[in-house]
Enzyme design. Sequence first.
Site, short mmCIF file in Angstrom:
data_model
loop_
_atom_site.label_atom_id
_atom_site.label_comp_id
_atom_site.label_asym_id
_atom_site.label_seq_id
_atom_site.Cartn_x
_atom_site.Cartn_y
_atom_site.Cartn_z
N ASN A 11 0.81 -1.23 0.00
CA ASN A 11 0.00 0.00 0.00
C ASN A 11 0.84 1.28 0.00
O ASN A 11 0.28 2.37 -0.10
CB ASN A 11 -0.99 0.02 1.18
CG ASN A 11 -1.95 -1.15 1.10
OD1 ASN A 11 -2.59 -1.36 0.08
ND2 ASN A 11 -2.04 -1.95 2.16
N ASN A 74 10.47 0.19 4.87
CA ASN A 74 9.16 0.44 5.46
C ASN A 74 8.32 -0.78 5.09
O ASN A 74 7.82 -0.86 3.97
CB ASN A 74 8.53 1.73 4.93
CG ASN A 74 7.20 2.00 5.62
OD1 ASN A 74 6.65 1.14 6.31
ND2 ASN A 74 6.66 3.20 5.42
N ALA A 77 2.15 -2.82 6.51
CA ALA A 77 1.41 -3.68 7.44
C ALA A 77 2.16 -4.98 7.77
O ALA A 77 1.90 -5.59 8.81
CB ALA A 77 0.04 -3.99 6.86
N HIS A 80 3.77 -5.77 11.20
CA HIS A 80 3.05 -6.30 12.37
C HIS A 80 2.68 -7.77 12.23
O HIS A 80 2.05 -8.33 13.11
CB HIS A 80 1.77 -5.47 12.58
CG HIS A 80 1.97 -4.00 12.36
ND1 HIS A 80 2.86 -3.25 13.11
CD2 HIS A 80 1.47 -3.14 11.43
CE1 HIS A 80 2.86 -2.00 12.66
NE2 HIS A 80 2.03 -1.91 11.65
N ASP A 87 12.66 -13.11 9.20
CA ASP A 87 13.64 -14.20 9.05
C ASP A 87 14.58 -13.94 7.89
O ASP A 87 15.76 -14.30 7.95
CB ASP A 87 12.92 -15.54 8.85
CG ASP A 87 12.33 -16.10 10.15
OD1 ASP A 87 12.56 -15.51 11.22
OD2 ASP A 87 11.64 -17.13 10.08
N GLU A 98 14.44 0.18 10.08
CA GLU A 98 12.99 0.15 9.86
C GLU A 98 12.43 1.56 9.98
O GLU A 98 12.75 2.25 10.97
CB GLU A 98 12.37 -0.76 10.94
CG GLU A 98 10.86 -0.79 10.93
CD GLU A 98 10.30 -1.55 12.14
OE1 GLU A 98 11.05 -2.28 12.83
OE2 GLU A 98 9.10 -1.40 12.38
N LEU A 101 6.23 6.24 8.34
CA LEU A 101 5.77 7.63 8.23
C LEU A 101 5.06 8.06 9.50
O LEU A 101 5.32 9.11 10.07
CB LEU A 101 4.82 7.76 7.03
CG LEU A 101 5.46 7.51 5.66
CD1 LEU A 101 4.50 6.76 4.76
CD2 LEU A 101 5.86 8.82 5.03
N SER A 102 4.12 7.21 9.94
CA SER A 102 3.33 7.52 11.14
C SER A 102 4.05 6.98 12.37
O SER A 102 4.94 6.12 12.25
CB SER A 102 1.93 6.90 11.02
OG SER A 102 2.03 5.48 10.95
N ARG A 111 -0.69 -2.12 15.88
CA ARG A 111 0.49 -1.58 15.19
C ARG A 111 1.68 -1.42 16.14
O ARG A 111 2.77 -1.04 15.72
CB ARG A 111 0.18 -0.21 14.56
CG ARG A 111 -0.87 -0.27 13.49
CD ARG A 111 -1.02 1.08 12.79
NE ARG A 111 -2.33 1.16 12.17
CZ ARG A 111 -2.62 0.71 10.95
NH1 ARG A 111 -1.70 0.16 10.20
NH2 ARG A 111 -3.85 0.82 10.46
C1 DQA Z 1 3.28 2.34 8.08
C2 DQA Z 1 2.55 1.97 9.38
C3 DQA Z 1 1.87 0.62 9.24
O1 DQA Z 1 1.17 0.29 10.44
C4 DQA Z 1 0.87 0.64 8.09
O2 DQA Z 1 0.30 -0.64 7.93
C5 DQA Z 1 1.48 1.13 6.83
C6 DQA Z 1 2.37 2.28 6.88
C7 DQA Z 1 3.87 3.78 8.15
O3 DQA Z 1 4.75 4.08 7.34
O4 DQA Z 1 3.44 4.59 8.97
O5 DQA Z 1 1.18 0.64 5.75
O6 DQA Z 1 4.38 1.44 7.90
#
Ligand code: DQA
Length: 152
Positions: A11, A74, A77, A80, A87, A98, A101-102, A111
Amino acid sequence: MLNILVLNGPNLNMLGKREPKIYGSQTLEDINSELAQVAEILGVALVFFQSNHEGALVDAVQAALNVQQGILINPGAYTHTSVAIRDAIAAVALPTVEVHLSNIHQREGFRHRSYIAPVAIGQISGFGSDSYRLGLEGLVKYLQKMKPDKRS
Ligand code: DQA
């Protein structure tokens, strides 16, 4: 020259359109071109890859062995849920940062857990697209401090 794999999970190809209040208005192309500028200043090479598929991300991590010296990821999802990506990172043993953004720790409980964090050298979360830049700077510094014979 250090060569770094920049991996984005599911995504993240929809950035710009996707929940802009949470993820901002920049597209992944915008973020990658900013990173490319930073990389030029730092004197490192970047290779970019995004996939919505867990196995494709595992393949990309495996393919980095003996080609790239570090990974900026990044995992979206899959952060999680994915034992497989974790692995793969443990298997190649490439220094990995890692990024999110949020601020995942400020959001829904599901999360808060990252399967990737225990195999990463660090996590940067909550600075919008700056998380990528900060993560890249941290990773490059880490790699530069590593003895060249210890690098992949
Ligand atoms: C994310 C945070 C994840 O929880 C979410 O599923 C994403 C984006 C972020 O960059 O904030 O797809 O990795």
